[in-house]
Motif scaffolding. Structure first.
Motif, PDB file in Angstrom:
ATOM      1  N   ASP A   1      47.192  50.026  38.735  1.00  0.00           N
ATOM      2  CA  ASP A   1      46.363  48.953  38.202  1.00  0.00           C
ATOM      3  C   ASP A   1      45.426  48.467  39.307  1.00  0.00           C
ATOM      4  O   ASP A   1      45.857  47.901  40.306  1.00  0.00           O
TER       5      ASP A   1
ATOM      6  N   LEU B   1      43.094  46.157  39.024  1.00  0.00           N
ATOM      7  CA  LEU B   1      42.574  44.803  38.849  1.00  0.00           C
ATOM      8  C   LEU B   1      42.946  43.850  39.988  1.00  0.00           C
ATOM      9  O   LEU B   1      42.077  43.136  40.499  1.00  0.00           O
ATOM     10  N   PRO B   2      44.217  43.795  40.402  1.00  0.00           N
ATOM     11  CA  PRO B   2      44.543  42.844  41.483  1.00  0.00           C
ATOM     12  C   PRO B   2      43.725  43.089  42.752  1.00  0.00           C
ATOM     13  O   PRO B   2      43.263  42.144  43.391  1.00  0.00           O
TER      14      PRO B   2
ATOM     15  N   VAL C   1      36.995  40.232  45.371  1.00  0.00           N
ATOM     16  CA  VAL C   1      36.050  39.211  44.895  1.00  0.00           C
ATOM     17  C   VAL C   1      36.288  37.915  45.647  1.00  0.00           C
ATOM     18  O   VAL C   1      35.349  37.267  46.128  1.00  0.00           O
ATOM     19  N   LEU C   2      37.566  37.553  45.783  1.00  0.00           N
ATOM     20  CA  LEU C   2      37.907  36.290  46.443  1.00  0.00           C
ATOM     21  C   LEU C   2      37.641  36.334  47.948  1.00  0.00           C
ATOM     22  O   LEU C   2      36.982  35.453  48.493  1.00  0.00           O
TER      23      LEU C   2
ATOM     24  N   GLU D   1      38.810  30.210  38.063  1.00  0.00           N
ATOM     25  CA  GLU D   1      39.962  31.065  38.379  1.00  0.00           C
ATOM     26  C   GLU D   1      40.582  30.665  39.714  1.00  0.00           C
ATOM     27  O   GLU D   1      39.988  30.847  40.776  1.00  0.00           O
TER      28      GLU D   1
ATOM     29  N   TRP E   1      45.073  35.118  33.494  1.00  0.00           N
ATOM     30  CA  TRP E   1      43.824  35.873  33.391  1.00  0.00           C
ATOM     31  C   TRP E   1      43.810  36.799  32.184  1.00  0.00           C
ATOM     32  O   TRP E   1      42.799  36.916  31.470  1.00  0.00           O
ATOM     33  N   ASP E   2      44.931  37.441  31.942  1.00  0.00           N
ATOM     34  CA  ASP E   2      45.001  38.351  30.793  1.00  0.00           C
ATOM     35  C   ASP E   2      44.765  37.619  29.476  1.00  0.00           C
ATOM     36  O   ASP E   2      44.191  38.178  28.546  1.00  0.00           O
TER      37      ASP E   2
ATOM     38  N   VAL F   1      35.749  32.198  41.260  1.00  0.00           N
ATOM     39  CA  VAL F   1      37.089  32.603  41.707  1.00  0.00           C
ATOM     40  C   VAL F   1      37.356  31.987  43.068  1.00  0.00           C
ATOM     41  O   VAL F   1      36.707  32.346  44.057  1.00  0.00           O
TER      42      VAL F   1
ATOM     43  N   GLY G   1      40.802  31.294  44.020  1.00  0.00           N
ATOM     44  CA  GLY G   1      42.185  31.545  44.402  1.00  0.00           C
ATOM     45  C   GLY G   1      42.882  32.414  43.389  1.00  0.00           C
ATOM     46  O   GLY G   1      42.436  32.556  42.250  1.00  0.00           O
ATOM     47  N   LEU G   2      43.952  33.036  43.827  1.00  0.00           N
ATOM     48  CA  LEU G   2      44.721  33.943  42.974  1.00  0.00           C
ATOM     49  C   LEU G   2      46.192  33.754  43.277  1.00  0.00           C
ATOM     50  O   LEU G   2      46.905  34.702  43.594  1.00  0.00           O
TER      51      LEU G   2
ATOM     52  N   GLN H   1      49.077  36.101  42.536  1.00  0.00           N
ATOM     53  CA  GLN H   1      49.238  37.423  43.146  1.00  0.00           C
ATOM     54  C   GLN H   1      49.342  37.364  44.666  1.00  0.00           C
ATOM     55  O   GLN H   1      49.292  38.392  45.318  1.00  0.00           O
TER      56      GLN H   1
ATOM     57  N   GLU I   1      51.279  41.721  41.293  1.00  0.00           N
ATOM     58  CA  GLU I   1      51.324  41.625  39.833  1.00  0.00           C
ATOM     59  C   GLU I   1      50.606  42.778  39.156  1.00  0.00           C
ATOM     60  O   GLU I   1      49.954  42.595  38.127  1.00  0.00           O
TER      61      GLU I   1
ATOM     62  N   ARG J   1      43.930  47.872  34.471  1.00  0.00           N
ATOM     63  CA  ARG J   1      43.113  46.915  33.727  1.00  0.00           C
ATOM     64  C   ARG J   1      41.650  46.898  34.160  1.00  0.00           C
ATOM     65  O   ARG J   1      40.849  46.158  33.610  1.00  0.00           O
TER      66      ARG J   1
ATOM     67  N   LEU K   1      38.211  45.385  32.219  1.00  0.00           N
ATOM     68  CA  LEU K   1      37.487  44.265  32.824  1.00  0.00           C
ATOM     69  C   LEU K   1      36.007  44.589  32.936  1.00  0.00           C
ATOM     70  O   LEU K   1      35.143  43.796  32.543  1.00  0.00           O
TER      71      LEU K   1
END
Lengths: 338, 338
Positions: free
Chosen positions: A260, A262-263, A269-270, B222, B229-230, B244, B246-247, B250, B255, B261, B265
């Motif tokens: 995956d 996406l993460p 991006v961050l 985000e 997010w999903d 965006v 922060g995350l 993850q 995750e 994905r 996206l």
């Protein structure tokens, strides 16, 4: 004209993967009759563009799909053969959106008259048309390249990519072009003036791309997706901009990986303050006039060059379209209809 | 002060997953001595923020990691106890970036004097500080909510999220808050005035979020990632903006799903002209003065409320930080040090 038939290419079946002959159907019908305010058009040239793959699918998108049994849609250059509008007379050459057929009726108010004396009329389907404007508006409004920055673009010998690279150079940026095969790469370097070119079919493509972008990438104009994106992402600089106008590599198959991704994308991006922005050129219609002015000048002064890949005959459109999605065309793909 | 020791919390080991006690080490040292132009600070409050998890890792990011054996970094509110600068005198309360320790020496020029008479000094670590400014700058500059639009935000009872929702409402947008558990949801609805709240721990979270956003989502701020997010992605409207910052979901584990994905996206980005933009608040430093003005007014007029979660004692910082990453705090997490 009473014996003349209209040859039409209909959507026969929605493809799951690559479109093939079975997804299209040819049909001959009587010529349509223009009503008041309309014209009868003889189609001279039909534009084939990657977005048409999206119209063949009924997945939700920014535009409605072509219905089964309907004529495939597309931009066209046509000659007026009969007019019931004061705005046009027989012999006029116009830009229309008449789709995959040899004749069409169109409302006069949706047409733009072309002047064959200035630039070849086929350019209205390419460098002076939707693909050129996609490059212009997406690069300048979203990409915003600054002098000295690195702009990378894939499918860079094609209708959109070739314009992206050349406009980037006009704005003082360094243009790195990605395409498949030595012939296209040589053309990009020698004819279009790209600062560096990289063949995405090379086994060590990612390493070559990194070597071609020693200062990283500030703008990646995304029109292909797929494995090119995987090689580009690690090279994106802080505050890099990614205008997204197409994902041709995943139109036929989603190209999902086992892992995956996406993460990792979101983390990039961050941590690098990246900007990823999808767009359709019609969003920027208010720039259209300036585009015509700028692009005409650039072509006249030989600062922008273009290449067209003209295929003869509407019956060859399905096979040519399949080749477009596989990168087999070389330059803006156009069908000579009449 | 000669018998007083400085208690420091050092990074002992880099965590792979969730940070636990073993990743930190406590140490007592002599008090440092200020040089000319410096002050000795007694730390009153330490801010704990999700970004600190990034500093514990040596993966490439927008800021350098904390070195092993170094004091964990962080924003602090402190009292000047000794000054060798004309700008500060003992008893002054300042904002500093002194990290996880009970005393520190700092250059006077890096400090901002706080006025305890206006708002509580702890707000300099929250609503009037970095988290509040993250919400303000990211929402207004990147999110650009318009009246009537829907703004969704996760961790919406927290330092950043609570500000995002309230600022969105001030700008005329509809605020939808996402948080974990009924207590936080009630707070967001009853105290902060969110238009709708959704508990992401609910089994039917995605359906509830869709029901709370009947007109889709125009801005998704985000700051968590993960399964939120999903649920958000299918609801994003054409031209939606996704700042965006922060995350958190993850940070400890990526995750990753079994399915890739990324293609979905990118297809959404393309077909809905989405904009996804990472940012760090320091990019917008030129808006800082306006932020202080606006936020002071909003707090004074009760248009923005905030909640602080104050934990007593520096020795409790590691456990409190672990709880922050798991969403166990309720409001801006602050350690009372002195």
């Amino acid at each position: 004209m009473s014996d003349t038939k209209n040859l039409r290419v209909l959507l026969a079946k929605r493809p799951q993967g690559a479109p093939t002959a079975e997804h299209f159907r040819f049909e001959e019908t009587q010529l349509p009759e223009p009503s008041e305010g309309q014209v009868l058009l003889k189609i001279l040239y039909l534009s084939l563009d990657p977005y048409m793959r999206g119209r063949m699918s009924d997945a939700k998108s920014y535009a409605k799909p072509v219905e089964l049994g309907d004529v495939m849609e597309g931009g066209t250059v046509a000659e007026v053969v009969e007019s019931r509008s004061e705005a046009f007379k027989p012999g006029d050459i116009v830009l229309s959106h008449s789709g995959w057929q040899s004749f069409a009726v169109a409302d006069a108010k949706g047409l733009r008259k072309l002047d064959p004396a200035t630039v070849p009329v086929t350019t209205a389907l390419g460098i002076m048309g939707m693909p050129g404007f996609t490059a212009y508006s997406g690069l300048l409004t979203i990409g915003q390249p600054k002098p000295g920055e690195t702009v990378a673009v894939a499918a860079a010998s094609g209708a959109v990519g070739s314009a992206v690279g050349q406009i980037a150079r006009i704005k003082g940026a360094r243009a790195v072009g990605i395409a498949g095969g030595p012939e296209k790469c040589a053309f990009m370097r020698d004819e279009l003036g790209f600062d560096a070119v990289v063949d995405h079919k090379a086994a060590d493509f990612a390493e070559r791309l990194a070597a071609a972008c020693p200062d990283g990438i500030d703008v990646y104009f995304e029109n292909v997706g797929g494995h090119v994106w995987d090689a580009v992402m690690p090279l994106l600089n802080e505050f890099a901009r990614v205008p997204v106008c197409g994902l041709i590599a995943q139109y036929n198959t989603p190209e999902a990986k086992e892992a995956d991704r996406l993460p990792a994308l979101m983390r990039s991006v961050l941590t690098r303050s990246l900007s990823i922005r999808g767009f359709i050129q019609r969003e920027f219609m208010d720039q259209r006039r300036q585009f015509y002015t700028d692009m005409s000048e650039w072509i006249a002064s030989d600062r922008v060059r273009y290449r067209e890949d003209i295929v003869d005959g509407l019956r060859n459109a399905p096979e040519a379209f399949k080749g477009l999605l596989e990168g087999r065309n070389f330059g803006k793909l156009i069908i000579k209809v009449a």
